[in-house]
Write a protein that holds these residues in place. Structure first.
Motif, mmCIF file in Angstrom:
data_model
loop_
_atom_site.group_PDB
_atom_site.id
_atom_site.type_symbol
_atom_site.label_atom_id
_atom_site.label_comp_id
_atom_site.label_asym_id
_atom_site.label_seq_id
_atom_site.Cartn_x
_atom_site.Cartn_y
_atom_site.Cartn_z
ATOM 1 N N GLU A 260 0.841 -1.187 0.000
ATOM 2 C CA GLU A 260 0.000 0.000 0.000
ATOM 3 C C GLU A 260 0.884 1.249 0.000
ATOM 4 N N ALA A 261 0.605 2.169 -0.896
ATOM 5 C CA ALA A 261 1.418 3.374 -1.032
ATOM 6 C C ALA A 261 1.234 4.308 0.166
ATOM 7 N N ASN A 262 2.305 4.995 0.498
ATOM 8 C CA ASN A 262 2.282 6.047 1.512
ATOM 9 C C ASN A 262 1.789 5.551 2.867
ATOM 10 N N THR A 263 2.257 4.367 3.267
ATOM 11 C CA THR A 263 1.960 3.830 4.589
ATOM 12 C C THR A 263 3.257 3.627 5.352
ATOM 13 N N GLU A 264 3.150 3.366 6.638
ATOM 14 C CA GLU A 264 4.331 3.335 7.504
ATOM 15 C C GLU A 264 5.145 2.060 7.298
ATOM 16 N N LYS A 265 6.466 2.212 7.261
ATOM 17 C CA LYS A 265 7.385 1.080 7.156
ATOM 18 C C LYS A 265 7.728 0.581 8.557
ATOM 19 N N ILE A 266 7.283 -0.633 8.879
ATOM 20 C CA ILE A 266 7.590 -1.234 10.174
ATOM 21 C C ILE A 266 7.841 -2.725 9.979
ATOM 22 N N PHE A 267 8.268 -3.409 11.046
ATOM 23 C CA PHE A 267 8.406 -4.855 11.014
ATOM 24 C C PHE A 267 7.030 -5.509 10.949
ATOM 25 N N TYR A 268 6.963 -6.660 10.271
ATOM 26 C CA TYR A 268 5.741 -7.461 10.274
ATOM 27 C C TYR A 268 5.675 -8.244 11.589
ATOM 28 N N GLY A 269 4.541 -8.132 12.297
ATOM 29 C CA GLY A 269 4.389 -8.794 13.592
ATOM 30 C C GLY A 269 4.918 -7.967 14.746
ATOM 31 N N LEU A 270 4.994 -6.666 14.567
ATOM 32 C CA LEU A 270 5.628 -5.781 15.555
ATOM 33 C C LEU A 270 5.003 -5.906 16.941
ATOM 34 N N ASP A 271 3.689 -6.004 17.020
ATOM 35 C CA ASP A 271 3.029 -6.071 18.326
ATOM 36 C C ASP A 271 3.398 -7.328 19.107
ATOM 37 N N ASP A 272 3.920 -8.358 18.438
ATOM 38 C CA ASP A 272 4.285 -9.596 19.125
ATOM 39 C C ASP A 272 5.584 -9.478 19.921
ATOM 40 N N ILE A 273 6.355 -8.409 19.737
ATOM 41 C CA ILE A 273 7.614 -8.271 20.483
ATOM 42 C C ILE A 273 7.557 -7.125 21.489
#
Length: 415
Positions: A260-273
């Motif tokens: 998806e364009a113009n969305t935040e770059k983060i780790f996948y599964g971030l809430d799990d850590i």
């Protein structure tokens, strides 16, 4: 005088199908009616359409060899289609003039759009990074169904070139000419599952994951969904921060990716850590899901894959470290982490990714996983492959045998 935008109107009467076209440069007073099938009537007819205003559309047609028109406007005659029906007609309508202009504009910035199909995602070699040493087709180019506009993104971690056209007759906006300038912080889109058209996984995709030993329970917990675009269906990996959807990455069964364009770059599964003292980092979303099948939920995946090789340059500042911006966006999650297990792929790009992550996270708290061997020549490449062929126990053993990163590198230098 009132001007209306170009429109398409479909009229069906038993076996007869008509296409109404109006010139985008002419008033709404006149239009042309093109028949896609021979008319059964031998006499000319006149159809009048009245609106609430004083303007009306005067349409007429005469029998001809498959297509007839009136001389009232300069509307181009559309291409003729075989086997056209009401449902597929809109999908096949392409404005050749717009498409030609769009391809010319793309060519000016290095994108060869001559073979790209409107209404689909097309994989190309990125003109900015040239696809790295392997010349991979990392540029995802999407052209609208009418051929009038395009958006593109390069998914190589060290590139990230992206851009878009508004319409074919307007200019082109991209990062190609501004990559060396100071990066301007973009405003992020607010998205929801409904706003981007996500839906639950179909039985076909559930079977696809089952072949990779990923259960429905794991898919539901990680909110893996699907998205339809025309006759295509793509897997949708949803990215969350604090329970809120902030990004979505798509993958088709041919292993082509886009985001998806113009969305935040983060780790996948971030809430799990969140609040975790030990974290496992893998290279792809499938490996994150495989880790969970092996009992490890404290795992995240990088969003952009691996670089082809380790950079010989000094570590860039946070503002200039575009290839690893997701790491800086999530740095607060790693402040209290004492042990980071790098379970990236076993190939050369995977090793390069592990080195680049260790440089940024601190090698003194990093461990490196070695995947089990297939035979005396090669080893398994990633967590999902080990899960599929050797089972969850083999994945757990590989994690438990991870080696301290500094010791590993010291032994390599000594040997």
């Amino acid at each position: 005088m009132l001007f209306l935008p170009a429109r398409k109107l479909f009229l069906s009467s038993s076996s007869k199908t008509f296409l109404l076209l109006k010139s985008s440069t002419a008033p709404a007073t006149y239009a042309c009616l093109h028949s896609l099938h021979d008319c059964s009537s031998t006499s000319p007819r006149t159809l009048r359409f009245y609106s609430s205003s004083r303007f009306f559309l005067h349409l007429s047609y005469q029998r001809a060899s498959r297509c007839s028109h009136t001389p009232y406007s300069a509307t181009p005659v559309p291409r003729q289609f075989s086997g056209v029906n009401d449902e597929s007609l809109g999908k096949q309508f392409i404005d050749d003039k717009k498409l030609m202009i769009l391809r010319k504009k793309l060519q000016e910035i290095g994108i060869d759009g001559s073979s790209c199909t409107p209404g689909r995602y097309n994989g190309l070699v990125c003109p900015s990074c040239k696809g790295g040493d392997s010349h991979e087709k990392s540029l995802s180019l999407s052209v609208t169904e009418d051929g009038g506009a395009a958006v593109w993104t390069c998914f190589r971690a060290k590139c990230g070139w992206k851009g878009a056209t508004t319409r074919a007759f307007a200019g082109v906006k991209s990062t190609y000419l501004t990559k060396s300038k100071i990066k301007i912080k973009e405003s992020r889109r607010t998205i929801t599952e409904e706003s981007i058209g996500l839906e639950p996984l179909s039985s076909k995709l559930l079977a696809y994951f089952a072949d990779r030993v990923i259960s429905g329970e794991t898919l539901r917990r990680n909110a893996v969904m699907q998205k339809r675009k025309g006759d295509q269906v793509a897997i949708a990996f949803t990215y969350h921060r604090n329970g809120k959807l902030v990004s979505c990455k798509y993958r088709d069964t041919a292993k082509r990716f886009w985001q998806e364009a113009n969305t935040e770059k983060i780790f996948y599964g971030l809430d799990d850590i969140k609040e975790a003292s030990e974290v496992i980092i893998v290279e792809g979303e499938m490996d994150k899901l495989a880790m969970e099948e092996a009992g490890f939920k404290n795992c995240v995946s990088v969003p952009d894959g691996a670089p082809p090789k380790v950079s010989a340059k000094e570590l860039p500042t946070e503002e200039k470290d575009t290839g690893f911006q997701y790491l800086w966006n999530c740095k607060d999650y790693f402040v209290k982490v004492s042990r980071i297990i790098l379970a990236t792929d076993g190939d050369k790009p995977g090793q390069s990714l592990a080195e680049e992550l260790a440089r940024r996270l601190g090698k003194e708290r990093c461990w490196r996983v070695h995947w089990p061997r297939k035979d005396h020549i090669s080893s398994f490449n990633d967590a999902n492959e080990v899960l599929m062929f050797l089972g969850a126990d083999a994945v757990r053993v590989a994690i438990e045998k991870a080696e301290l990163y500094q010791i590993q590198n010291l032994e390599n230098r000594c040997s």
